[in-house]
Motif scaffolding. Structure first.
Motif, PDB file in Angstrom:
ATOM      1  N   GLN A  52       0.862  -1.256   0.074  1.00  0.00           N
ATOM      2  CA  GLN A  52       0.169  -0.007  -0.145  1.00  0.00           C
ATOM      3  C   GLN A  52       1.016   1.232  -0.008  1.00  0.00           C
ATOM      4  OE1 GLN A  52      -2.648  -0.704   3.101  1.00  0.00           O
ATOM      5  NE2 GLN A  52      -4.078  -1.621   1.964  1.00  0.00           N
ATOM      6  N   PRO A  53       1.834   1.484   0.910  1.00  0.00           N
ATOM      7  CA  PRO A  53       2.480   2.582   1.092  1.00  0.00           C
ATOM      8  C   PRO A  53       3.411   2.765  -0.218  1.00  0.00           C
ATOM      9  CG  PRO A  53       3.210   1.233   2.685  1.00  0.00           C
ATOM     10  CD  PRO A  53       2.068   0.621   2.127  1.00  0.00           C
ATOM     11  N   THR A  56       1.545   3.775  -3.488  1.00  0.00           N
ATOM     12  CA  THR A  56       1.155   5.365  -3.237  1.00  0.00           C
ATOM     13  C   THR A  56       2.441   6.224  -3.589  1.00  0.00           C
ATOM     14  OG1 THR A  56      -0.186   4.387  -1.308  1.00  0.00           O
ATOM     15  CG2 THR A  56      -0.303   7.019  -1.995  1.00  0.00           C
ATOM     16  N   THR A  57       3.659   5.833  -2.786  1.00  0.00           N
ATOM     17  CA  THR A  57       4.822   6.619  -2.977  1.00  0.00           C
ATOM     18  C   THR A  57       5.269   6.925  -4.423  1.00  0.00           C
ATOM     19  OG1 THR A  57       5.440   5.835  -0.683  1.00  0.00           O
ATOM     20  CG2 THR A  57       7.069   6.836  -2.024  1.00  0.00           C
ATOM     21  N   VAL A  59       3.519   6.382  -6.936  1.00  0.00           N
ATOM     22  CA  VAL A  59       2.477   7.275  -7.915  1.00  0.00           C
ATOM     23  C   VAL A  59       2.885   8.749  -7.713  1.00  0.00           C
ATOM     24  CG1 VAL A  59       0.139   8.174  -8.206  1.00  0.00           C
ATOM     25  CG2 VAL A  59       0.779   5.671  -8.050  1.00  0.00           C
ATOM     26  N   PHE A  60       3.082   9.035  -6.266  1.00  0.00           N
ATOM     27  CA  PHE A  60       3.288  10.404  -5.736  1.00  0.00           C
ATOM     28  C   PHE A  60       4.693  10.852  -6.550  1.00  0.00           C
ATOM     29  CE2 PHE A  60       0.950  10.419  -1.393  1.00  0.00           C
ATOM     30  CZ  PHE A  60      -0.307  10.600  -2.161  1.00  0.00           C
ATOM     31  N   SER A  81       8.696  11.677   0.226  1.00  0.00           N
ATOM     32  CA  SER A  81       7.362  11.410   0.346  1.00  0.00           C
ATOM     33  C   SER A  81       7.131  10.087   1.175  1.00  0.00           C
ATOM     34  CB  SER A  81       6.663  11.323  -0.936  1.00  0.00           C
ATOM     35  OG  SER A  81       6.978  10.298  -1.840  1.00  0.00           O
ATOM     36  N   TYR A  82       8.184   9.019   1.029  1.00  0.00           N
ATOM     37  CA  TYR A  82       7.987   8.040   1.957  1.00  0.00           C
ATOM     38  C   TYR A  82       8.219   8.296   3.533  1.00  0.00           C
ATOM     39  CZ  TYR A  82       7.395   3.182   3.126  1.00  0.00           C
ATOM     40  OH  TYR A  82       6.879   1.986   3.667  1.00  0.00           O
ATOM     41  N   LEU A  85       4.672   9.653   4.209  1.00  0.00           N
ATOM     42  CA  LEU A  85       3.591   8.763   4.128  1.00  0.00           C
ATOM     43  C   LEU A  85       3.715   7.474   5.233  1.00  0.00           C
ATOM     44  CD1 LEU A  85       2.945   8.007   0.206  1.00  0.00           C
ATOM     45  CD2 LEU A  85       1.356   8.558   2.092  1.00  0.00           C
ATOM     46  N   ASN A  89       0.234   7.210   6.768  1.00  0.00           N
ATOM     47  CA  ASN A  89      -0.525   6.214   6.612  1.00  0.00           C
ATOM     48  C   ASN A  89      -1.119   5.467   7.871  1.00  0.00           C
ATOM     49  OD1 ASN A  89      -1.018   5.620   4.011  1.00  0.00           O
ATOM     50  ND2 ASN A  89       0.577   4.248   3.589  1.00  0.00           N
ATOM     51  N   GLN A 193      -8.674  11.549   2.824  1.00  0.00           N
ATOM     52  CA  GLN A 193      -7.921  11.966   1.770  1.00  0.00           C
ATOM     53  C   GLN A 193      -7.755  13.468   1.497  1.00  0.00           C
ATOM     54  OE1 GLN A 193     -10.568  10.206  -1.378  1.00  0.00           O
ATOM     55  NE2 GLN A 193      -8.971   8.395  -1.565  1.00  0.00           N
ATOM     56  N   LEU A 196      -4.796  14.900   3.496  1.00  0.00           N
ATOM     57  CA  LEU A 196      -3.497  14.452   3.085  1.00  0.00           C
ATOM     58  C   LEU A 196      -2.595  15.702   2.581  1.00  0.00           C
ATOM     59  CD1 LEU A 196      -1.466  12.161   2.211  1.00  0.00           C
ATOM     60  CD2 LEU A 196      -2.547  12.398   0.024  1.00  0.00           C
TER      61      LEU A 196
END
Lengths: 271, 414
Positions: A52-53, A56-57, A59-60, A81-82, A85, A89, A193, A196
């Motif tokens: 999941q994370p 997302t990372t 994509v970001f 970003s991680y 996140l 998260n 969302q 964020l």
């Protein structure tokens, strides 16, 4: 022999910590139950806590770091970003989990007495496993980019407590509200969302205009995220971001405790 | 210190019942209502947790209930659906707060309003024992000590490490009860958990309850619809009716009070014409058409003789609730000296020990002339009565539907 007196209670009351302590085993088993139930009969199991994370990372990184070229304080965007996140998260996960904890266990609430606070608590603790597992991804990233955390790591417990207090505080308020107003459940999904973008997950705090910075720092998650970034990038701890948020997190936590206790008495009647 | 272990004083609980929604009669009105809906919903949901007086949607689930329970006493609580039994239990077990009143309890309380609370289908039987046990207030250490005993009692040893979702519902209940049976509270509160599970299991539960109360001297509050269980296990009983306590005292009297609360359907039969069967009435051992098993029962029938009957032949059948005829009782005119010159004949049939199985019954009465072979009259579905077992008579297994009639035979060892 212990004496019990049952009466109608009124007003605000302090949480019965002694009673909570007596039910510590229940907290343990509910936490374990939460973890086991979440990943049972799934092929990847706890692997989802990594996927999941991570995705997302990615994509970001592509969208914000690559296409939009968002400023990332001079570090690789993926790491940037991680690092945000990772706590974010956990925060968003615990919010939905704890908000739902009472409604999902309505059957238990109406059949047995136990300190109801155990339910959101267990939700928050069981999510800690995901938090630890997704740390593994962070480790890989740190090794890949050859980043060595600074001595500021000693402040990590403070940040963790702030994260937990904030999650639990808001979680308690939301779970108590959700028993009566099911709207909480529907609203929470998209509010999380939106939130964020109220924290420096995809962008840097330097992007926030000076005159709004204090207001911005009132978000407890801003301090947590900035603190964690500073820790791993050997930067001085950004206390100006952490302190206001810490005060707000404490307020949430204390208010949450009292609010939960106040609402507790009608749970069984309206659940 | 007195030996009063539970003291309930003027306990009341108010609930809110939903008011009917206002209906719109025009399209515009409907549209307006839809726009207003969130505001109305908010008011309604907000009021869910408040129970102030003065609004019409208030319902007293309990009103001014007071009683005391002594150490080691087993108190039965009976009442019809909606009488407030569950509310009382929920207050006693701290699940919900009373609106007013006060309860004082001395000792650790465990409430069993359900078996297997907190069971999670994905967890194994063993894990669920810990889950359920800690919910009921046990510590991990206590469960560790009793684990083998709990597993043995449940009878699901073979599947103890299988997720509970693969269990049959019966196995789940057994496991849940097994955990509950190993609680060691000073006060045990039990709702109709015995209503679940198969017959064998119910017997096991009843046995365990008896053991807990009689041998170990613990205080038990027991709510049930099962009159037989109440009469065997408890000596004192309170009866609730629409939130109020209407009886507090010995179980035997309590049970008759409770049974009397029920609407008796048709008591006696009386014809509006003076032909054929004029009247039928029954005399049950208890008031309100309640017949105690193995006690005296009699039927009184009055027939009209104005149709020049030569040989009056009267009989009655006893039917059960499924319309099966259980027995037929005949009046044989040849065995009696009759005076047929009068206009009416009154006869009584007495059964010394009616051993109908517990359940509901009614009569059907026939009247014919045996000489002309003409059926003069038949009346059916009259004189409804109920047979109950009170107290334990010879150790029978009173399983519903196991029999219709019990015969007392003579046994010899040969």
């Amino acid at each position: 022999m212990n004496k019990t007196i049952i009466e109608s209670s009124k007003g605000w009351k302090v949480v019965d910590f002694k009673e909570l302590w007596r039910y510590k085993d229940l907290l343990y088993f509910l936490t374990v139950r939460g973890i086991k139930a979440r990943y049972s009969q799934s092929v990847l199991g706890v692997g989802w806590a990594i996927i999941q994370p991570l995705f997302t990372t990615l994509v970001f990184t592509v969208v914000f770091g690559g296409l939009a070229k968002v400023e990332s304080d001079g570090m690789p965007y993926i790491l940037f970003s991680y690092l945000a996140l990772w706590p974010w998260n956990y925060f968003s996960g615990t919010l939905s989990e704890s908000a739902n904890s009472l409604v999902a266990n309505a059957g238990m609430i109406t059949k047995v007495y136990f300190p109801r606070l155990i339910l959101p608590l267990a939700a928050i603790f069981s999510k800690l496993l995901d938090f630890i597992i997704s740390f593994a991804v962070l480790l890989v990233l740190l090794i890949y980019f050859q980043v060595l955390p600074g001595w500021q790591v000693i402040f990590f417990p403070i940040l963790l407590i702030q994260l937990l207090a904030c999650s639990l505080g808001i979680g308690m308020i939301l779970s108590a509200m959700a028993v009566q107003y099911r709207d909480v459940k529907y609203a929470l999904g998209f509010i999380v969302q939106l939130l964020l973008y109220g924290a420096p997950v995809v962008y840097s705090t330097t992007a926030v205009p000076e005159q709004y910075q204090f207001l911005y720092s009132l978000n407890p998650m801003v301090g947590v995220i900035e603190g964690i970034r500073a820790m791993f990038l050997s930067r001085p701890m950004p206390w100006e971001w952490i302190l206001p948020g810490a005060i707000i997190a404490t307020l949430f936590f204390v208010f949450g405790l009292f609010y939960f206790r106040k609402m507790e008495r009608v749970f069984a009647d309206v659940a | 210190m007195s030996d009063t272990i539970i003291k309930v004083e003027n306990l009341s609980k108010r609930y809110r019942i939903g008011l009917q929604e206002k209906k719109a009669d025009t399209f515009v009105q409907q549209l307006w209502n839809n726009l207003k809906a969130p505001v109305e919903n908010f008011k309604r949901i907000k009021s869910l947790g408040k129970f102030e007086e003065g609004s019409g949607s208030i319902h007293w689930a309990l009103k001014d209930v007071s009683f005391e329970v002594k150490q080691g006493e087993v108190l039965g609580i009976i009442g019809k659906n909606g009488a407030g039994k569950s509310t009382l239990l929920k207050i006693l077990s701290k699940i919900t707060e009373p609106t007013s009143g006060r309860i004082e309890m001395n000792g650790r309380v465990a409430a069993l309003l359900e078996v297997g609370t907190g069971f999670h289908p994905e967890l194994t039987g063993r894990e669920n024992i810990y889950m359920n046990g800690t919910i009921l207030g046990m510590t991990k250490k206590e469960i560790d000590q009793k684990l083998d005993e709990i597993i043995n009692f449940s009878g699901v040893e073979k599947y103890i490490d299988t997720p509970v979702k693969f269990y049959s519902s019966g196995m789940r209940v057994r496991l849940g009860f097994s955990v509950a049976a190993h609680l060691e509270p000073e006060i045990l509160i039990i709702d109709e958990v015995l209503a679940v599970g198969d017959y064998e299991f119910q017997q096991k539960c009843l046995g365990k309850m008896e053991e807990v109360s009689k041998k170990e001297g613990r205080t038990v509050l027991f709510v049930s619809h099962n009159i037989q269980a109440i009469t065997t296990l408890t000596r004192s009983t309170i009866v609730l009716k629409s939130g109020q306590m209407v009886f507090n005292g010995g179980t035997e009297k309590g049970v008759t009070t409770y049974l009397g609360l029920e609407k008796t359907r048709s008591l006696d039969y009386r014809s509006n014409i003076s032909k054929g069967i004029v009247s039928v009435s029954i005399n049950t051992s208890e008031p309100n058409n309640i017949q105690r098993f193995n006690e005296k029962f009699s039927v009184e029938i009055t027939i009209s003789l104005i149709q020049n009957v030569k040989i009056p032949s009267v009989s009655y059948q006893v039917f059960d609730e499924y319309e099966n005829s259980i027995f037929h009782e005949l009046f044989l005119a040849s065995e009696h000296e009759l005076d047929l010159s009068t206009s009416q004949l009154k006869i009584v049939s007495e059964i010394k020990n009616l051993r109908l199985y517990p359940g509901e019954y009614y009569l059907k009465v026939h009247y014919a002339d045996k000489f002309t072979k003409i059926k003069l009259d038949t009346v059916g579905e009259i004189c409804h009565f109920k047979v109950e077992v009170m107290g334990e008579l010879r150790d029978y297994y009173w399983q519903p539907g196991a029999a219709k009639y019990v015969e007392y035979g003579n046994w010899r060892i040969v």
